[in-house]
Write a protein that holds these residues in place. Structure first.
Motif: not given
Length: 221
Positions: A180-200
């Protein structure tokens, strides 16, 4: 001379014209699953302005108020899954993914190694399904950040799996008990996706200028 001056203006305009951040759209379709996903929610944070590298980020936050084991929950293990399909409009391309995790690991008096194991898989589904990221581990600090880059894609499928464990021990009778003293918790997952502007655009501008100059030379002959 006026025609030559016109050709120069076309070149300058083609090279200097910016591509506006508002010219594109990203669609996110995400499904949360696993035994610890109850109460989970998704929040899209929108756009961040283009930086000097001509790249912008689009974020999605996933919060999990009930994703914890041990610590009086009566839960000895559990899983979380986040599956997302993304598509970007216009001429823009996905080129990278950064994942930030916030949670907590706390050793108990008898269960000393609670852990969060994770797997990360990313598929380029622009044409077919090509795996571009395949990563996994059990290293979890506070917070944890992982960054990936891959070839430019118009569509992505992302799969994340988290396994929380390590809060149990064997008592004197050989029975499995939750510390009861041990703990594993995951509260937030943030994804950041990179978008590039091509140079045609600059290339197209140079081709247009070359055509104008060629026509000008023909008329001069």
């Amino acid at each position: 001379m006026k025609k030559g001056a016109f050709a120069f203006v076309v070149l300058a305009a083609a090279l200097a014209s910016p591509v506006l951040a508002t010219d594109y759209t990203i669609s996110w379709t995400c499904v949360l699953g696993g035994s610890l996903s109850s109460g989970g929610s998704t929040f899209l944070t929108g756009l961040v302005n283009f930086g000097a590298d001509n790249v912008l980020d689009n974020d999605a936050n996933f919060t999990f108020p009930d994703a914890m084991i041990g610590d009086g929950t009566g839960i000895d293990a559990g899983t979380l899954t986040i599956f997302c399909d993304l598509a970007v409009g216009g001429p823009y391309l996905f080129t990278g993914l950064t994942v930030d995790l916030i949670g907590q690991l706390k050793a108990g008096t008898k269960a000393l190694n609670p852990q969060i194991a994770w797997t990360e898989k990313v598929f380029d589904t622009t044409s077919g399904s090509v795996q571009v990221v395949n990563d996994s581990g059990t290293d979890f600090s506070q917070p944890t950040t992982r960054s990936y880059s891959f070839g430019a894609a118009k569509k992505l499928h992302i799969e994340e799996t988290f396994n929380l464990s390590g809060v149990t021990y064997k008592d004197n009778q050989g029975q499995t008990q939750i510390d009861q003293d041990a703990l594993a918790a995951l509260t937030l997952v943030e994804k950041s996706i990179s978008v590039v502007v091509p140079e045609p655009n600059a290339i197209a501008g140079l081709v247009a200028v070359a055509g104008v100059l060629a026509a000008y030379r023909l008329r001069r002959k």
